[in-house]
Design a protein around this motif. Structure first.
Motif, PDB file in Angstrom:
ATOM      1  N   LEU A 165      57.716 -43.889  -0.948  1.00  0.00           N
ATOM      2  CA  LEU A 165      59.154 -43.828  -1.158  1.00  0.00           C
ATOM      3  C   LEU A 165      59.494 -42.417  -1.625  1.00  0.00           C
ATOM      4  CD1 LEU A 165      61.743 -45.589  -1.195  1.00  0.00           C
ATOM      5  CD2 LEU A 165      61.361 -45.893  -3.652  1.00  0.00           C
ATOM      6  N   CYS A 166      60.483 -41.822  -0.986  1.00  0.00           N
ATOM      7  CA  CYS A 166      60.846 -40.423  -1.277  1.00  0.00           C
ATOM      8  C   CYS A 166      62.264 -40.348  -1.849  1.00  0.00           C
ATOM      9  CB  CYS A 166      60.740 -39.578  -0.015  1.00  0.00           C
ATOM     10  SG  CYS A 166      59.057 -39.501   0.681  1.00  0.00           S
ATOM     11  N   LEU A 167      62.616 -39.154  -2.294  1.00  0.00           N
ATOM     12  CA  LEU A 167      63.906 -38.901  -2.933  1.00  0.00           C
ATOM     13  C   LEU A 167      64.764 -38.010  -2.033  1.00  0.00           C
ATOM     14  CD1 LEU A 167      65.777 -38.849  -5.511  1.00  0.00           C
ATOM     15  CD2 LEU A 167      64.456 -36.819  -6.196  1.00  0.00           C
ATOM     16  N   ALA A 168      66.060 -38.336  -1.948  1.00  0.00           N
ATOM     17  CA  ALA A 168      67.026 -37.498  -1.229  1.00  0.00           C
ATOM     18  C   ALA A 168      68.005 -36.917  -2.235  1.00  0.00           C
ATOM     19  CB  ALA A 168      67.765 -38.324  -0.175  1.00  0.00           C
ATOM     20  N   LEU A 169      68.076 -35.594  -2.302  1.00  0.00           N
ATOM     21  CA  LEU A 169      68.948 -34.910  -3.248  1.00  0.00           C
ATOM     22  C   LEU A 169      70.151 -34.304  -2.526  1.00  0.00           C
ATOM     23  CD1 LEU A 169      66.244 -32.960  -5.282  1.00  0.00           C
ATOM     24  CD2 LEU A 169      67.521 -34.972  -6.066  1.00  0.00           C
ATOM     25  N   PRO A 170      71.309 -34.251  -3.163  1.00  0.00           N
ATOM     26  CA  PRO A 170      72.452 -33.530  -2.591  1.00  0.00           C
ATOM     27  C   PRO A 170      72.099 -32.069  -2.376  1.00  0.00           C
ATOM     28  CG  PRO A 170      73.163 -34.925  -4.411  1.00  0.00           C
ATOM     29  CD  PRO A 170      71.667 -34.925  -4.430  1.00  0.00           C
ATOM     30  N   PRO A 171      72.687 -31.417  -1.388  1.00  0.00           N
ATOM     31  CA  PRO A 171      72.360 -30.009  -1.100  1.00  0.00           C
ATOM     32  C   PRO A 171      72.571 -29.077  -2.292  1.00  0.00           C
ATOM     33  CG  PRO A 171      73.651 -30.967   0.688  1.00  0.00           C
ATOM     34  CD  PRO A 171      73.657 -31.972  -0.431  1.00  0.00           C
ATOM     35  N   GLN A 172      73.582 -29.358  -3.152  1.00  0.00           N
ATOM     36  CA  GLN A 172      73.883 -28.471  -4.273  1.00  0.00           C
ATOM     37  C   GLN A 172      73.204 -28.909  -5.570  1.00  0.00           C
ATOM     38  OE1 GLN A 172      75.474 -25.743  -3.438  1.00  0.00           O
ATOM     39  NE2 GLN A 172      75.662 -26.579  -1.355  1.00  0.00           N
ATOM     40  N   HIS A 173      72.304 -29.870  -5.479  1.00  0.00           N
ATOM     41  CA  HIS A 173      71.635 -30.357  -6.688  1.00  0.00           C
ATOM     42  C   HIS A 173      70.766 -29.251  -7.285  1.00  0.00           C
ATOM     43  CE1 HIS A 173      69.125 -32.874  -9.291  1.00  0.00           C
ATOM     44  NE2 HIS A 173      70.037 -33.820  -9.163  1.00  0.00           N
ATOM     45  N   PRO A 174      70.689 -29.152  -8.625  1.00  0.00           N
ATOM     46  CA  PRO A 174      69.868 -28.100  -9.256  1.00  0.00           C
ATOM     47  C   PRO A 174      68.397 -28.141  -8.844  1.00  0.00           C
ATOM     48  CG  PRO A 174      71.321 -29.126 -10.863  1.00  0.00           C
ATOM     49  CD  PRO A 174      71.454 -29.930  -9.608  1.00  0.00           C
ATOM     50  N   LEU A 175      67.911 -29.325  -8.466  1.00  0.00           N
ATOM     51  CA  LEU A 175      66.500 -29.455  -8.086  1.00  0.00           C
ATOM     52  C   LEU A 175      66.285 -29.356  -6.580  1.00  0.00           C
ATOM     53  CD1 LEU A 175      65.526 -32.433 -10.452  1.00  0.00           C
ATOM     54  CD2 LEU A 175      65.243 -29.974 -10.858  1.00  0.00           C
ATOM     55  N   ALA A 176      67.355 -29.167  -5.812  1.00  0.00           N
ATOM     56  CA  ALA A 176      67.231 -29.090  -4.352  1.00  0.00           C
ATOM     57  C   ALA A 176      66.328 -27.925  -3.962  1.00  0.00           C
ATOM     58  CB  ALA A 176      68.604 -28.918  -3.713  1.00  0.00           C
ATOM     59  N   GLY A 177      65.495 -28.136  -3.000  1.00  0.00           N
ATOM     60  CA  GLY A 177      64.563 -27.109  -2.543  1.00  0.00           C
ATOM     61  C   GLY A 177      63.172 -27.275  -3.090  1.00  0.00           C
ATOM     62  N   ASP A 179      59.569 -29.165  -3.782  1.00  0.00           N
ATOM     63  CA  ASP A 179      58.713 -30.054  -2.991  1.00  0.00           C
ATOM     64  C   ASP A 179      58.497 -31.393  -3.681  1.00  0.00           C
ATOM     65  OD1 ASP A 179      58.414 -28.145  -1.022  1.00  0.00           O
ATOM     66  OD2 ASP A 179      56.641 -27.265  -1.963  1.00  0.00           O
ATOM     67  N   ARG A 180      58.547 -31.384  -4.998  1.00  0.00           N
ATOM     68  CA  ARG A 180      58.310 -32.608  -5.761  1.00  0.00           C
ATOM     69  C   ARG A 180      59.283 -32.631  -6.943  1.00  0.00           C
ATOM     70  NH1 ARG A 180      53.474 -34.563  -3.979  1.00  0.00           N
ATOM     71  NH2 ARG A 180      53.366 -36.098  -5.646  1.00  0.00           N
ATOM     72  N   VAL A 181      59.717 -33.840  -7.305  1.00  0.00           N
ATOM     73  CA  VAL A 181      60.678 -33.999  -8.395  1.00  0.00           C
ATOM     74  C   VAL A 181      60.221 -35.165  -9.270  1.00  0.00           C
ATOM     75  CG1 VAL A 181      63.051 -34.625  -9.000  1.00  0.00           C
ATOM     76  CG2 VAL A 181      62.616 -33.068  -7.083  1.00  0.00           C
ATOM     77  N   ARG A 182      60.332 -34.991 -10.609  1.00  0.00           N
ATOM     78  CA  ARG A 182      60.014 -36.073 -11.546  1.00  0.00           C
ATOM     79  C   ARG A 182      61.244 -36.943 -11.775  1.00  0.00           C
ATOM     80  NH1 ARG A 182      57.870 -32.476 -16.418  1.00  0.00           N
ATOM     81  NH2 ARG A 182      59.905 -31.562 -15.899  1.00  0.00           N
ATOM     82  N   LEU A 183      61.025 -38.233 -11.902  1.00  0.00           N
ATOM     83  CA  LEU A 183      62.146 -39.159 -12.103  1.00  0.00           C
ATOM     84  C   LEU A 183      62.917 -38.823 -13.382  1.00  0.00           C
ATOM     85  CD1 LEU A 183      60.975 -42.741 -11.047  1.00  0.00           C
ATOM     86  CD2 LEU A 183      62.942 -41.471 -10.183  1.00  0.00           C
ATOM     87  N   ARG A 184      62.203 -38.448 -14.434  1.00  0.00           N
ATOM     88  CA  ARG A 184      62.906 -38.211 -15.712  1.00  0.00           C
ATOM     89  C   ARG A 184      63.875 -37.032 -15.616  1.00  0.00           C
ATOM     90  NH1 ARG A 184      57.568 -36.582 -17.620  1.00  0.00           N
ATOM     91  NH2 ARG A 184      57.472 -34.308 -17.891  1.00  0.00           N
ATOM     92  N   ASP A 185      63.683 -36.165 -14.606  1.00  0.00           N
ATOM     93  CA  ASP A 185      64.614 -35.048 -14.424  1.00  0.00           C
ATOM     94  C   ASP A 185      65.914 -35.492 -13.760  1.00  0.00           C
ATOM     95  OD1 ASP A 185      62.806 -33.294 -15.559  1.00  0.00           O
ATOM     96  OD2 ASP A 185      61.861 -32.810 -13.636  1.00  0.00           O
ATOM     97  N   LEU A 186      65.983 -36.774 -13.386  1.00  0.00           N
ATOM     98  CA  LEU A 186      67.194 -37.323 -12.752  1.00  0.00           C
ATOM     99  C   LEU A 186      68.007 -38.162 -13.737  1.00  0.00           C
ATOM    100  CD1 LEU A 186      65.536 -38.529  -9.401  1.00  0.00           C
ATOM    101  CD2 LEU A 186      66.732 -36.362  -9.811  1.00  0.00           C
ATOM    102  N   ARG A 187      67.681 -38.039 -15.011  1.00  0.00           N
ATOM    103  CA  ARG A 187      68.295 -38.890 -16.026  1.00  0.00           C
ATOM    104  C   ARG A 187      69.822 -38.840 -15.986  1.00  0.00           C
ATOM    105  NH1 ARG A 187      65.977 -40.501 -20.951  1.00  0.00           N
ATOM    106  NH2 ARG A 187      64.226 -39.127 -20.446  1.00  0.00           N
ATOM    107  N   GLY A 188      70.403 -37.699 -15.721  1.00  0.00           N
ATOM    108  CA  GLY A 188      71.853 -37.585 -15.736  1.00  0.00           C
ATOM    109  C   GLY A 188      72.522 -37.747 -14.391  1.00  0.00           C
ATOM    110  N   ASP A 189      71.777 -38.163 -13.382  1.00  0.00           N
ATOM    111  CA  ASP A 189      72.331 -38.259 -12.027  1.00  0.00           C
ATOM    112  C   ASP A 189      72.932 -39.629 -11.735  1.00  0.00           C
ATOM    113  OD1 ASP A 189      71.761 -35.815 -10.203  1.00  0.00           O
ATOM    114  OD2 ASP A 189      69.916 -36.032 -11.368  1.00  0.00           O
ATOM    115  N   ARG A 190      73.764 -39.650 -10.719  1.00  0.00           N
ATOM    116  CA  ARG A 190      74.312 -40.892 -10.172  1.00  0.00           C
ATOM    117  C   ARG A 190      73.323 -41.418  -9.127  1.00  0.00           C
ATOM    118  NH1 ARG A 190      80.152 -40.973  -9.768  1.00  0.00           N
ATOM    119  NH2 ARG A 190      79.956 -41.318  -7.524  1.00  0.00           N
TER     120      ARG A 190
END
Length: 294
Positions: A165-177, A179-190
């Motif tokens: 299962l992978c993650l899709a980020l908005p183009p302007q998201h701070p973490l966009a670009g 290769d890997r993202v931690r779930l806890r870094d998405l704490r403030g996201d919708r």
């Protein structure tokens, strides 16, 4: 009138004499002559003019020959089709499919059917998993391919496609670009999540993983299909989750990013009824799907 009489009439017509036809049919002449008379009596018409040394078909006989040949060919075709249906090489199969199954499973299935020369028509119905399973129980569907996991005594199931299962980020998201993202870094996201009305599914894994990461996500959208959520993520409306296979689709969708520190996998399940046998054709398609994907 039966098939044997039709074959005898056709032989006499094509050979031009009873004796030659009898030789072709491996029978003696008198029974064949009697059979012809009985056929004419049964039909109430004269098929041959017997006034000369040769049997000459009447106008009615000419018409009957055309119909008899067509009927014999139709009988032969019917027998072949019945044999093919008995062997699962002909017929139709009704499959309830999750969208991912329609995108990533059914094209391969159709290609395999064509390559094997099978005369099988597939009727696909997409919809919510609970509705499709109910249709399966009511024999409105032969097979169901769903992402929900369920355990029920009346159904046989087989995993046919297992993937991360992978993650899709908005183009302007701070973490966009990344290769890997931690779930806890998405704490403030919708969060845009799949609803799981039956069994367990993608959202259950994500919610559990978020809880283990120390937060409860802000879910602003619950949906049944992955593609709309990917489009919403592309518009900046939230983060979405999708099986890795969705990364093979055309451009216009956000790139899929691997999740770091957590192993979330999702799979498609093939289900069929346990309490009654599948038709030979449905069983053949089931076995084809299991062989290619299971």
């Amino acid at each position: 009138m039966n098939e044997h009489r039709l074959k005898c009439f056709v032989a006499v017509y094509e050979q031009g004499s009873v004796s030659a036809a009898a030789t072709r049919l491996h029978m003696t002449q008198p029974p064949l002559s009697i059979l012809l008379r009985k056929l004419e009596d049964e039909l109430g018409v004269t098929l041959f003019d017997r006034s000369g040394h040769r049997l000459v078909p009447t106008t009615t006989g000419e018409l009957f020959y055309l119909r008899a040949k067509a009927l014999l060919a139709s009988l032969q075709t019917m027998r072949r089709e019945l044999r093919e249906a008995e062997q699962g090489a002909r017929g139709s199969v009704r499959i309830g499919c999750a969208t991912a199954a329609s995108l990533f499973v059914m094209p391969d299935v159709m290609q395999a059917l064509e390559a094997d020369g099978l005369d099988i028509t597939i009727h696909v119905q997409e919809g919510e998993a609970g509705h499709m399973l109910q249709r399966l129980r009511e024999r409105g569907l032969d097979l169901v391919i769903s992402r929900s996991e369920y355990a029920t005594p009346e159904l046989e199931t087989r995993v046919i496609l297992d993937e991360p299962l992978c993650l899709a980020l908005p183009p302007q998201h701070p973490l966009a670009g990344r290769d890997r993202v931690r779930l806890r870094d998405l704490r403030g996201d919708r969060f845009l999540l799949h609803q799981s009305p039956l069994g367990t599914g993608i959202s259950d894994m994500v919610l559990r993983a978020c809880q283990n990461a120390g937060f409860v996500p802000n879910v602003v959208y619950w949906g049944g299909e992955t593609l709309p959520m990917l489009l919403m993520a592309h518009r900046g409306l939230g983060v979405a989750f999708a099986p890795q296979s969705f990364g093979r689709l055309a451009t216009g969708l956000p790139p899929l990013v691997a999740l770091e520190g957590v192993q979330l996998r999702t799979h498609l399940n093939l289900a069929w009824p346990r309490q009654y046998p599948l038709t030979p054709t449905a069983a053949r398609v089931r076995d084809l799907i299991v062989e290619r994907f299971g």
